[in-house]
Design a protein around this motif. Sequence first.
Motif, PDB file in Angstrom:
ATOM      1  N   PRO A 198       0.815  -1.229  -0.061  1.00 30.49           N
ATOM      2  CA  PRO A 198      -0.045  -0.112   0.065  1.00 30.49           C
ATOM      3  C   PRO A 198       0.837   1.165   0.100  1.00 30.49           C
ATOM      4  N   ILE A 199       0.327   2.344  -0.658  1.00 32.85           N
ATOM      5  CA  ILE A 199       1.011   3.483  -0.783  1.00 32.85           C
ATOM      6  C   ILE A 199       1.359   4.159   0.613  1.00 32.85           C
ATOM      7  N   SER A 200       0.033   4.116   1.295  1.00 35.40           N
ATOM      8  CA  SER A 200       0.035   4.771   2.646  1.00 35.40           C
ATOM      9  C   SER A 200      -0.805   4.248   3.529  1.00 35.40           C
ATOM     10  N   MET A 201      -0.888   4.396   4.848  1.00 31.38           N
ATOM     11  CA  MET A 201      -1.595   3.799   6.043  1.00 31.38           C
ATOM     12  C   MET A 201      -1.539   4.797   7.105  1.00 31.38           C
ATOM     13  N   ASP A 202      -2.361   4.739   7.902  1.00 31.69           N
ATOM     14  CA  ASP A 202      -2.744   5.589   8.967  1.00 31.69           C
ATOM     15  C   ASP A 202      -3.139   4.810  10.039  1.00 31.69           C
ATOM     16  N   SER A 203      -2.522   5.251  11.247  1.00 32.83           N
ATOM     17  CA  SER A 203      -2.695   4.558  12.571  1.00 32.83           C
ATOM     18  C   SER A 203      -2.731   5.679  13.763  1.00 32.83           C
ATOM     19  N   TYR A 204      -3.111   4.983  14.906  1.00 32.97           N
ATOM     20  CA  TYR A 204      -2.961   5.808  16.110  1.00 32.97           C
ATOM     21  C   TYR A 204      -2.027   5.164  17.149  1.00 32.97           C
ATOM     22  N   GLU A 205      -1.571   6.146  17.951  1.00 28.84           N
ATOM     23  CA  GLU A 205      -0.540   5.583  19.112  1.00 28.84           C
ATOM     24  C   GLU A 205      -1.237   4.281  19.810  1.00 28.84           C
ATOM     25  N   GLY A 206      -0.166   3.313  19.989  1.00 25.28           N
ATOM     26  CA  GLY A 206      -0.753   2.317  20.860  1.00 25.28           C
ATOM     27  C   GLY A 206      -1.237   1.079  20.034  1.00 25.28           C
ATOM     28  N   GLN A 207      -1.677   1.330  18.845  1.00 22.83           N
ATOM     29  CA  GLN A 207      -2.184   0.404  17.961  1.00 22.83           C
ATOM     30  C   GLN A 207      -1.011  -0.518  17.429  1.00 22.83           C
ATOM     31  N   GLU A 208      -1.592  -1.572  16.944  1.00 20.94           N
ATOM     32  CA  GLU A 208      -0.726  -2.556  16.248  1.00 20.94           C
ATOM     33  C   GLU A 208      -1.046  -2.462  14.697  1.00 20.94           C
ATOM     34  N   VAL A 209      -0.104  -2.237  14.125  1.00 22.22           N
ATOM     35  CA  VAL A 209      -0.084  -1.910  12.374  1.00 22.22           C
ATOM     36  C   VAL A 209       0.608  -2.995  11.739  1.00 22.22           C
ATOM     37  N   ASN A 210      -0.044  -3.696  10.608  1.00 23.27           N
ATOM     38  CA  ASN A 210       0.198  -4.610   9.644  1.00 23.27           C
ATOM     39  C   ASN A 210       0.249  -4.178   8.417  1.00 23.27           C
ATOM     40  N   ILE A 211       1.557  -4.351   7.775  1.00 28.25           N
ATOM     41  CA  ILE A 211       1.462  -3.766   6.345  1.00 28.25           C
ATOM     42  C   ILE A 211       1.912  -5.063   5.710  1.00 28.25           C
ATOM     43  N   THR A 212       0.994  -5.268   4.730  1.00 33.21           N
ATOM     44  CA  THR A 212       1.236  -6.437   3.917  1.00 33.21           C
ATOM     45  C   THR A 212       1.976  -6.169   2.430  1.00 33.21           C
ATOM     46  N   CYS A 213       2.737  -7.036   2.031  1.00 32.67           N
ATOM     47  CA  CYS A 213       3.405  -6.705   0.966  1.00 32.67           C
ATOM     48  C   CYS A 213       3.212  -8.211   0.132  1.00 32.67           C
ATOM     49  N   SER A 214       2.800  -7.893  -1.169  1.00 30.18           N
ATOM     50  CA  SER A 214       2.605  -9.152  -2.346  1.00 30.18           C
ATOM     51  C   SER A 214       3.835  -9.442  -3.087  1.00 30.18           C
ATOM     52  N   HIS A 215       4.098 -10.526  -3.250  1.00 27.46           N
ATOM     53  CA  HIS A 215       5.450 -10.848  -4.166  1.00 27.46           C
ATOM     54  C   HIS A 215       5.240 -12.034  -4.629  1.00 27.46           C
ATOM     55  N   ASN A 216       4.317 -12.290  -5.861  1.00 29.44           N
ATOM     56  CA  ASN A 216       3.792 -13.134  -6.216  1.00 29.44           C
ATOM     57  C   ASN A 216       5.031 -14.248  -7.087  1.00 29.44           C
ATOM     58  N   ASN A 217       6.019 -13.572  -7.629  1.00 29.77           N
ATOM     59  CA  ASN A 217       7.111 -14.223  -8.503  1.00 29.77           C
ATOM     60  C   ASN A 217       8.489 -14.294  -7.612  1.00 29.77           C
ATOM     61  N   ILE A 218       8.361 -14.562  -6.253  1.00 26.72           N
ATOM     62  CA  ILE A 218       9.552 -14.574  -5.327  1.00 26.72           C
ATOM     63  C   ILE A 218      10.158 -15.837  -5.660  1.00 26.72           C
ATOM     64  N   ALA A 219      11.489 -15.933  -5.940  1.00 29.93           N
ATOM     65  CA  ALA A 219      12.443 -17.117  -6.286  1.00 29.93           C
ATOM     66  C   ALA A 219      12.587 -17.890  -5.105  1.00 29.93           C
ATOM     67  N   THR A 220      12.960 -19.150  -5.360  1.00 28.87           N
ATOM     68  CA  THR A 220      13.146 -19.996  -4.340  1.00 28.87           C
ATOM     69  C   THR A 220      14.114 -19.825  -3.274  1.00 28.87           C
ATOM     70  N   ASN A 221      15.227 -19.050  -3.609  1.00 30.80           N
ATOM     71  CA  ASN A 221      16.271 -18.563  -2.748  1.00 30.80           C
ATOM     72  C   ASN A 221      16.267 -16.947  -2.333  1.00 30.80           C
ATOM     73  N   ASP A 222      15.055 -16.376  -2.740  1.00 33.31           N
ATOM     74  CA  ASP A 222      15.062 -14.934  -2.076  1.00 33.31           C
ATOM     75  C   ASP A 222      14.526 -14.725  -0.844  1.00 33.31           C
ATOM     76  N   TYR A 223      15.233 -14.027  -0.034  1.00 33.77           N
ATOM     77  CA  TYR A 223      14.799 -13.444   1.371  1.00 33.77           C
ATOM     78  C   TYR A 223      13.707 -12.442   1.177  1.00 33.77           C
ATOM     79  N   ILE A 224      13.085 -12.002   2.400  1.00 30.38           N
ATOM     80  CA  ILE A 224      12.111 -11.162   2.420  1.00 30.38           C
ATOM     81  C   ILE A 224      12.632 -10.275   3.194  1.00 30.38           C
ATOM     82  N   THR A 225      13.061  -8.855   2.873  1.00 26.62           N
ATOM     83  CA  THR A 225      13.387  -7.986   4.149  1.00 26.62           C
ATOM     84  C   THR A 225      12.732  -6.604   3.977  1.00 26.62           C
ATOM     85  N   TRP A 226      12.663  -6.001   5.041  1.00 24.62           N
ATOM     86  CA  TRP A 226      12.046  -4.847   5.274  1.00 24.62           C
ATOM     87  C   TRP A 226      12.614  -3.749   5.927  1.00 24.62           C
TER      88      TRP A 226
END
Lengths: 114, 111
Positions: free
Chosen positions: B7-35
């Motif tokens: 997502p381009i943007s997300m809003d939240s408030y202090e104290g809340q849990e935030v979940n940001i989802t990323c899609s990577h449909n063509n991920i390769a077998t030896n790829d890692y996911i890094t944030w």
Amino acid sequence: DAGITQSPRHKVTETGTPVTLRCHQTENHRYMYWYRQDPGHGLRLIHYSYGVKDTDKGEVSDGYSVSRSKTEDFLLTLESATSSQTSVYFCAISEQGSDNQPQHFGDGTRLSIL
Amino acid sequence: LAKTTQPISMDSYEGQEVNITCSHNNIATNDYITWYQQFPSQGPRFIIQGYKTKVTNEVASLFIPADRKSSTLSLPRVSLSDTAVYYCLVGKSSGYSTLTFGKGTMLLVSP
């Protein structure tokens, strides 16, 4: 924080002049990278180095050259700066080893070409 | 290189849990996911990395389903200082391969 120093931190220069940005690391990491960051584009890789005197092109290498004469220094040169090269430039390093070693970034150089 | 969509943007408030989802449909077998996290006028900062299942550190958790076609960065109890751009990357972090940064997710935390 990883020991990465970029210099200068800010620079304003004129079109057609040569510009060299320096990245200095104290971590003895093998891999070094130069990125540029522009609004709406995220970070884009310019060049990277996998050892002393070993470099390769990234996604947006046209107009840029690099040199790495010693492990700790990675120089980015704009031979003849153009206004399209106005950007924030970030250097990053990563350690030799497994493929999942994270990249650590410097604080950037803000370059303005007038 | 595997392409990511977040997502381009997300809003939240202090104290809340935030979940940001990323899609990577063509991920390769030896790829890692890094944030990475980036504050204004600073370089990106490594947050967390994983290959499969769940990874947790002192800052965040990373959930990766079995098919690895997506991942979710979870930030527990966010504060105002968590306002930043968060990038999801897929590939190898170091060595001869290179990472492709997308446009990231701008997280705004309000009081």
